[in-house]
Design a protein around this motif. Sequence first.
Motif, PDB file in Angstrom:
ATOM      1  N   TRP A  52       0.843  -1.200   0.000  1.00  0.00           N
ATOM      2  CA  TRP A  52       0.000   0.000   0.000  1.00  0.00           C
ATOM      3  C   TRP A  52       0.878   1.249   0.000  1.00  0.00           C
ATOM      4  O   TRP A  52       0.609   2.214  -0.726  1.00  0.00           O
ATOM      5  CB  TRP A  52      -0.920  -0.003   1.219  1.00  0.00           C
ATOM      6  N   ASP A 107       3.354  -9.329  -3.577  1.00  0.00           N
ATOM      7  CA  ASP A 107       2.275  -8.365  -3.294  1.00  0.00           C
ATOM      8  C   ASP A 107       2.577  -7.016  -3.935  1.00  0.00           C
ATOM      9  O   ASP A 107       3.577  -6.373  -3.599  1.00  0.00           O
ATOM     10  CB  ASP A 107       2.121  -8.195  -1.776  1.00  0.00           C
ATOM     11  N   TRP A 109       0.195  -3.519  -5.268  1.00  0.00           N
ATOM     12  CA  TRP A 109      -1.115  -2.894  -5.455  1.00  0.00           C
ATOM     13  C   TRP A 109      -1.067  -2.025  -6.696  1.00  0.00           C
ATOM     14  O   TRP A 109      -0.105  -1.284  -6.922  1.00  0.00           O
ATOM     15  CB  TRP A 109      -1.477  -2.057  -4.234  1.00  0.00           C
ATOM     16  N   CYS A 119      -7.100  -9.276  -5.953  1.00  0.00           N
ATOM     17  CA  CYS A 119      -8.211  -8.710  -5.189  1.00  0.00           C
ATOM     18  C   CYS A 119      -8.094  -7.205  -4.934  1.00  0.00           C
ATOM     19  O   CYS A 119      -9.054  -6.459  -5.160  1.00  0.00           O
ATOM     20  CB  CYS A 119      -8.389  -9.461  -3.874  1.00  0.00           C
ATOM     21  N   GLU A 120      -6.919  -6.737  -4.492  1.00  0.00           N
ATOM     22  CA  GLU A 120      -6.811  -5.314  -4.173  1.00  0.00           C
ATOM     23  C   GLU A 120      -6.901  -4.440  -5.415  1.00  0.00           C
ATOM     24  O   GLU A 120      -7.416  -3.317  -5.356  1.00  0.00           O
ATOM     25  CB  GLU A 120      -5.521  -5.013  -3.399  1.00  0.00           C
ATOM     26  N   GLN A 123     -10.494  -3.747  -6.223  1.00  0.00           N
ATOM     27  CA  GLN A 123     -11.122  -2.780  -5.313  1.00  0.00           C
ATOM     28  C   GLN A 123     -10.600  -1.365  -5.544  1.00  0.00           C
ATOM     29  O   GLN A 123     -11.354  -0.384  -5.440  1.00  0.00           O
ATOM     30  CB  GLN A 123     -10.905  -3.182  -3.849  1.00  0.00           C
ATOM     31  N   MET A 142     -10.006   0.947   1.759  1.00  0.00           N
ATOM     32  CA  MET A 142      -9.427  -0.364   1.498  1.00  0.00           C
ATOM     33  C   MET A 142      -9.292  -1.106   2.822  1.00  0.00           C
ATOM     34  O   MET A 142      -8.878  -0.535   3.838  1.00  0.00           O
ATOM     35  CB  MET A 142      -8.077  -0.227   0.815  1.00  0.00           C
ATOM     36  N   VAL A 144      -8.366  -4.975   4.864  1.00  0.00           N
ATOM     37  CA  VAL A 144      -7.751  -6.303   4.866  1.00  0.00           C
ATOM     38  C   VAL A 144      -8.573  -7.232   5.750  1.00  0.00           C
ATOM     39  O   VAL A 144      -8.888  -6.894   6.899  1.00  0.00           O
ATOM     40  CB  VAL A 144      -6.298  -6.235   5.372  1.00  0.00           C
ATOM     41  N   ALA A 154      -8.313  -8.650   0.250  1.00  0.00           N
ATOM     42  CA  ALA A 154      -8.610  -7.214   0.281  1.00  0.00           C
ATOM     43  C   ALA A 154     -10.002  -6.953  -0.274  1.00  0.00           C
ATOM     44  O   ALA A 154     -10.374  -7.500  -1.327  1.00  0.00           O
ATOM     45  CB  ALA A 154      -7.579  -6.431  -0.521  1.00  0.00           C
ATOM     46  N   ARG A 187      -8.147  -1.455   8.211  1.00  0.00           N
ATOM     47  CA  ARG A 187      -8.505  -0.704   7.008  1.00  0.00           C
ATOM     48  C   ARG A 187      -7.880   0.684   7.062  1.00  0.00           C
ATOM     49  O   ARG A 187      -7.370   1.129   8.099  1.00  0.00           O
ATOM     50  CB  ARG A 187     -10.021  -0.613   6.859  1.00  0.00           C
TER      51      ARG A 187
END
Length: 210
Positions: A52, A107, A109, A119-120, A123, A142, A144, A154, A187
């Motif tokens: 993030w 990971d 974003w 998934c993230e 969103q 956002m 988790v 997410a 979040r």
Amino acid sequence: MGRTKTIALALFAALATLATGASAPRAQTLAALPLPSPSAQPLNPAKPLAAWTAFCQRYAAECALDPNEPARITLTPATWATIAAVNRRVNTALAPITDLEHWGTPDRWDLAEDGAGDCEDYQLLKRRLLADAGLPRRAMRMTVVIDEKGEGHAVLTLVTDRGDFVLDNKVSEVMAWHRTGYVFIKRESADVVAWVSLGGVTSPVTTANR
């Protein structure tokens, strides 16, 4: 213009048109919403995810927080139709792919600018489109969770005047948070550019009963 940006612009344009003009299915009307229920309550500050933080460095506007924006979305039939349409359309428009397959890293974003993501990314794109449609970014956080498989996941939480609702790439229905069966870990804060703990609160139904 590169192929990736061409795909991104086409996807954003198509979804933005849908978000502002499409009607929701009959099941996704305001009358079908559950009665207002308590929201998930943020507790103490929580450590942000490294992915993030890196995302915010690349897309600062996506993480910016305007304290003058409403902290809650006032749901109307038109707003609910927009939310439902964006959730459904993004879920069907993007191709699912893991970050490891996509980027070679566990990971990352992103905004699914090449039409694929995990998934993230689903969103984050939904939040971008809903913000473009006029919904307050401050009320879209956002989040988790631990999903039905016991894995990290997410979702996007919409804080509204009728409670908290979750947009999820696993289901097309926009669900009240307490119907998901997920364990809510943390979040984004609605007050500062940071994260807050949700204390591992578990919604009281299982995903099998959603």
